[in-house]
Motif scaffolding. Structure first.
Motif, mmCIF file in Angstrom:
data_model
loop_
_atom_site.group_PDB
_atom_site.id
_atom_site.type_symbol
_atom_site.label_atom_id
_atom_site.label_comp_id
_atom_site.label_asym_id
_atom_site.label_seq_id
_atom_site.Cartn_x
_atom_site.Cartn_y
_atom_site.Cartn_z
ATOM 1 N N ALA A 1 0.827 -1.207 0.000
ATOM 2 C CA ALA A 1 0.000 0.000 0.000
ATOM 3 C C ALA A 1 0.861 1.256 0.000
ATOM 4 O O ALA A 1 0.503 2.271 -0.620
ATOM 5 C CB ALA A 1 -0.932 -0.015 1.212
ATOM 6 N N LEU A 2 1.983 1.217 0.665
ATOM 7 C CA LEU A 2 2.887 2.371 0.674
ATOM 8 C C LEU A 2 3.397 2.667 -0.734
ATOM 9 O O LEU A 2 3.541 3.834 -1.121
ATOM 10 C CB LEU A 2 4.064 2.116 1.619
ATOM 11 C CG LEU A 2 3.748 2.181 3.124
ATOM 12 C CD1 LEU A 2 4.930 1.687 3.946
ATOM 13 C CD2 LEU A 2 3.377 3.601 3.537
ATOM 14 N N LYS A 3 3.652 1.641 -1.503
ATOM 15 C CA LYS A 3 4.077 1.849 -2.894
ATOM 16 C C LYS A 3 2.935 2.414 -3.735
ATOM 17 O O LYS A 3 3.154 3.216 -4.646
ATOM 18 C CB LYS A 3 4.589 0.544 -3.491
ATOM 19 C CG LYS A 3 5.892 0.034 -2.851
ATOM 20 C CD LYS A 3 6.428 -1.199 -3.554
ATOM 21 C CE LYS A 3 6.944 -0.871 -4.942
ATOM 22 N NZ LYS A 3 7.596 -2.021 -5.590
ATOM 23 N N LEU A 4 1.712 2.029 -3.405
ATOM 24 C CA LEU A 4 0.559 2.510 -4.167
ATOM 25 C C LEU A 4 0.261 3.995 -3.918
ATOM 26 O O LEU A 4 -0.371 4.643 -4.752
ATOM 27 C CB LEU A 4 -0.682 1.677 -3.825
ATOM 28 C CG LEU A 4 -0.678 0.213 -4.292
ATOM 29 C CD1 LEU A 4 -1.930 -0.500 -3.819
ATOM 30 C CD2 LEU A 4 -0.542 0.131 -5.813
ATOM 31 N N ILE A 5 0.713 4.536 -2.789
ATOM 32 C CA ILE A 5 0.416 5.948 -2.500
ATOM 33 C C ILE A 5 1.537 6.887 -2.962
ATOM 34 O O ILE A 5 1.498 8.082 -2.652
ATOM 35 C CB ILE A 5 0.128 6.175 -1.003
ATOM 36 C CG1 ILE A 5 1.377 5.909 -0.155
ATOM 37 C CG2 ILE A 5 -1.044 5.325 -0.539
ATOM 38 C CD1 ILE A 5 1.226 6.307 1.315
ATOM 39 N N GLY A 6 2.539 6.350 -3.664
ATOM 40 C CA GLY A 6 3.523 7.241 -4.249
ATOM 41 C C GLY A 6 4.981 6.922 -4.005
ATOM 42 O O GLY A 6 5.862 7.570 -4.576
ATOM 43 N N PHE A 7 5.270 5.923 -3.173
ATOM 44 C CA PHE A 7 6.658 5.545 -2.934
ATOM 45 C C PHE A 7 7.100 4.519 -3.988
ATOM 46 O O PHE A 7 6.320 3.678 -4.421
ATOM 47 C CB PHE A 7 6.825 4.949 -1.535
ATOM 48 C CG PHE A 7 6.610 5.942 -0.422
ATOM 49 C CD1 PHE A 7 7.599 6.839 -0.082
ATOM 50 C CD2 PHE A 7 5.404 5.986 0.267
ATOM 51 C CE1 PHE A 7 7.408 7.760 0.939
ATOM 52 C CE2 PHE A 7 5.199 6.897 1.280
ATOM 53 C CZ PHE A 7 6.200 7.794 1.616
ATOM 54 N N ALA B 1 -4.269 -5.539 -0.988
ATOM 55 C CA ALA B 1 -4.522 -6.921 -0.588
ATOM 56 C C ALA B 1 -4.774 -7.822 -1.794
ATOM 57 O O ALA B 1 -4.493 -9.025 -1.753
ATOM 58 C CB ALA B 1 -5.713 -6.962 0.367
ATOM 59 N N GLU B 2 -5.301 -7.242 -2.872
ATOM 60 C CA GLU B 2 -5.593 -8.025 -4.074
ATOM 61 C C GLU B 2 -4.337 -8.360 -4.864
ATOM 62 O O GLU B 2 -4.323 -9.337 -5.618
ATOM 63 C CB GLU B 2 -6.574 -7.245 -4.959
ATOM 64 C CG GLU B 2 -7.957 -7.063 -4.318
ATOM 65 C CD GLU B 2 -8.838 -6.136 -5.125
ATOM 66 O OE1 GLU B 2 -8.313 -5.546 -6.110
ATOM 67 O OE2 GLU B 2 -10.023 -5.975 -4.786
ATOM 68 N N ASN B 3 -3.293 -7.557 -4.708
ATOM 69 C CA ASN B 3 -2.059 -7.786 -5.476
ATOM 70 C C ASN B 3 -0.847 -7.474 -4.598
ATOM 71 O O ASN B 3 -0.086 -6.551 -4.852
ATOM 72 C CB ASN B 3 -2.058 -6.913 -6.731
ATOM 73 C CG ASN B 3 -0.938 -7.300 -7.695
ATOM 74 O OD1 ASN B 3 -0.412 -8.404 -7.645
ATOM 75 N ND2 ASN B 3 -0.565 -6.363 -8.547
ATOM 76 N N THR B 4 -0.706 -8.265 -3.549
ATOM 77 C CA THR B 4 0.337 -8.011 -2.553
ATOM 78 C C THR B 4 1.712 -8.443 -3.047
ATOM 79 O O THR B 4 1.877 -9.560 -3.558
ATOM 80 C CB THR B 4 0.004 -8.740 -1.238
ATOM 81 O OG1 THR B 4 -1.233 -8.252 -0.732
ATOM 82 C CG2 THR B 4 1.095 -8.515 -0.201
ATOM 83 N N GLU B 5 2.686 -7.553 -2.879
ATOM 84 C CA GLU B 5 4.077 -7.882 -3.206
ATOM 85 C C GLU B 5 4.781 -8.419 -1.960
ATOM 86 O O GLU B 5 4.455 -8.022 -0.831
ATOM 87 C CB GLU B 5 4.816 -6.628 -3.706
ATOM 88 C CG GLU B 5 4.279 -6.047 -4.993
ATOM 89 C CD GLU B 5 5.106 -4.851 -5.438
ATOM 90 O OE1 GLU B 5 6.348 -4.964 -5.420
ATOM 91 O OE2 GLU B 5 4.516 -3.813 -5.770
ATOM 92 N N LEU B 6 5.759 -9.288 -2.149
ATOM 93 C CA LEU B 6 6.534 -9.826 -1.028
ATOM 94 C C LEU B 6 7.697 -8.879 -0.742
ATOM 95 O O LEU B 6 8.767 -8.990 -1.335
ATOM 96 C CB LEU B 6 7.029 -11.229 -1.365
ATOM 97 C CG LEU B 6 5.939 -12.277 -1.629
ATOM 98 C CD1 LEU B 6 6.568 -13.617 -1.984
ATOM 99 C CD2 LEU B 6 5.015 -12.416 -0.420
ATOM 100 N N LEU B 7 7.471 -7.944 0.149
ATOM 101 C CA LEU B 7 8.437 -6.890 0.421
ATOM 102 C C LEU B 7 9.053 -6.975 1.816
ATOM 103 O O LEU B 7 10.106 -6.387 2.067
ATOM 104 C CB LEU B 7 7.767 -5.515 0.261
ATOM 105 C CG LEU B 7 7.167 -5.221 -1.125
ATOM 106 C CD1 LEU B 7 6.310 -3.962 -1.067
ATOM 107 C CD2 LEU B 7 8.279 -5.052 -2.148
ATOM 108 N N ALA B 8 8.398 -7.672 2.737
ATOM 109 C CA ALA B 8 8.878 -7.740 4.120
ATOM 110 C C ALA B 8 10.209 -8.473 4.197
ATOM 111 O O ALA B 8 10.405 -9.488 3.527
ATOM 112 C CB ALA B 8 7.841 -8.429 4.999
ATOM 113 N N ALA B 9 11.114 -7.934 5.002
ATOM 114 C CA ALA B 9 12.451 -8.535 5.107
ATOM 115 C C ALA B 9 12.942 -8.592 6.549
ATOM 116 O O ALA B 9 14.131 -8.696 6.801
ATOM 117 C CB ALA B 9 13.436 -7.739 4.256
ATOM 118 N N SER B 10 12.022 -8.506 7.509
ATOM 119 C CA SER B 10 12.415 -8.578 8.913
ATOM 120 C C SER B 10 11.595 -9.643 9.615
ATOM 121 O O SER B 10 10.585 -10.128 9.087
ATOM 122 C CB SER B 10 12.212 -7.222 9.600
ATOM 123 O OG SER B 10 10.852 -6.830 9.558
ATOM 124 N N GLY B 11 12.023 -10.006 10.824
ATOM 125 C CA GLY B 11 11.349 -11.057 11.569
ATOM 126 C C GLY B 11 10.763 -10.556 12.867
ATOM 127 O O GLY B 11 10.553 -9.357 13.065
#
Length: 420
Positions: free
Chosen positions: A78-84, A215-225
């Motif tokens: 969602a952060l990428k969708l708002i302009g990042f 949510a309909e087109n989620t990218e795998l961006l998380a890199a922390s645990g």
């Protein structure tokens, strides 16, 4: 005014103002003011204009703001969708700080009198800087995760895009005003490499509007645990140290109690102390939207699906650039005068005046306490007549009838009958 931990707020001529050199940006004035008169001087979204590549740096506490979200990747998308153009989790940098802290605490503990104090909360670091000179050397000399995330994000973006470093913008999504100051006027380093600081509340509104699409087109961006995400809550930093001989305290009044104890050379057997100005940790930041208890519960749910850590730490890398460039230095903002003799004279004058004051700490004079009022008078910032109790005593000397006195003296200060 009375909630400010450093007595940085005064009310004069019907308006409140902040003594900037005393302010530690803890946000208590924002949290307390029922009229929402205090605002955070953070950046607007147009701060991103002029950068060819824009990277969002979300604090881990930001993830706990959204109901119904089951995957951190949805929020990052969602952060990428708002302009990042890209995202870099601050929780990823937090895991690196945990790794560096494990080694640093072991090395420093043998050299210090007392435990190592966390440097993650800028408000606490600034509080130590202005009130606890003996503890400045105990602050962990490692940059906070926000700074490390900005540096790592920019370095990776240069390799990824081929752009120049100055063409890449890093924008931290902050839960509190202390992080704004830490990014723009850092202590211990010259440049944080944070291009802008956006309030979590404003980013939340934009993200909320595109969550369903994300949510309909989620990218795998998380890199922390789990270790990195847990930094959002009280005890998350100490958990990452893998050291049981630690203490944690959150909310500014509890922080002050712990620092007072440490300053009096108590709790010397501890190895590490985690302190945070906001109740419950960063989830309690004044720029968040969700109830902090609900946000903590949400974060616990989100982290349950994560591995212990994200990407493995490169143990062969030189991490010296992630340490502070200068040690924390005491800033004597409460100094009465540069000349010691004059300072002593002022101190005696303040003590004499304080003895004449009622000791009610009512705040009606515009100072947070009778002691602060005495300091203001001696420093020429207030007049003795500003004290309502002293005014009431003067009114009783005037040829006024009991009924006239009753109307002139405020009810809480009618400590004697007008006839007396």
């Amino acid at each position: 005014m009375k909630r400010c931990p450093t007595e940085a707020i005064r009310v004069r001529a019907g308006k409140a103002y902040i003594i900037s050199e005393r302010c530690i940006d803890c946000g208590e004035c924002i949290r307390t003011c029922q009229h929402r008169a205090k605002k955070v001087n953070a950046d607007e979204f147009d701060v991103m204009d002029g950068f060819k590549w824009k990277i969002a740096l979300p604090a881990p506490s930001f993830y706990g703001q959204f109901e119904g979200v089951k995957d951190i990747n949805t929020i990052l998308t969602a952060l990428k969708l708002i302009g990042f153009d890209d995202v870099f989790e601050v929780s990823r940098a937090a895991e690196l700080v945990s790794y560096l802290s494990q080694k640093a605490v072991k090395e420093l503990r043998n050299k210090l009198d007392g435990p190592v104090i966390s440097s993650a909360c800028p408000a606490v670091v600034r509080l130590i800087r202005v009130r606890y000179p003996q503890l400045c050397g105990n602050v962990l000399p490692i940059n906070e995760p926000m700074v490390i995330a900005a540096r790592m994000a920019r370095a990776e973006a240069v390799k990824k895009t081929g752009l120049k470093p100055e063409e890449i913008g890093t924008f931290f999504i902050t839960p509190c005003p202390a992080k704004v100051t830490a990014a723009k006027a850092p202590l211990g380093i010259e440049d944080t490499q944070v291009s802008g600081v956006l309030p979590a509340s404003k980013v939340y509104t934009k993200v909320l509007s595109v969550l369903r699409k994300a949510a309909e087109n989620t990218e795998l961006l998380a890199a922390s645990g789990r270790i990195g995400v847990s930094w959002a809550m009280g005890g998350g930093e100490t958990a990452g140290l893998l050291n049981k001989n630690t203490l944690r305290a959150h909310s500014i009044e509890h922080v002050i109690k712990v620092l007072d104890e440490l300053d009096n050379e108590k709790m010397q057997n501890l190895d590490f102390v985690e302190l945070g100005a906001c109740p419950g940790g960063c989830v309690g930041g004044v720029l968040h939207v969700a109830n902090p208890f609900a946000a903590e519960a949400k974060l616990k749910e989100l982290r349950s699906y994560l591995p212990l850590t994200g990407r493995p730490v490169d143990e062969d890398r030189d991490y010296s650039d992630f340490y502070l460039e200068k040690t924390l230095e005491f800033e004597p903002v409460y100094k009465l005068a540069d000349d010691r003799v004059k300072a002593i004279e002022k101190q005696r004058a303040i003590n004499r005046l304080q003895e004449c004051l009622p000791g009610l700490d009512c705040g009606i004079c515009g100072s947070p306490s009778c002691r602060a009022f005495a300091e203001d008078v001696i420093n020429g910032k207030a007049e003795e007549g500003d004290c309502i109790v002293r005014i009431s005593d003067e009114l009783r000397k005037l040829p006024l009838s009991p009924e006239e006195l009753r109307h002139l003296i405020p009810l809480p200060f009618r400590h004697r009958e007008p006839s007396e």
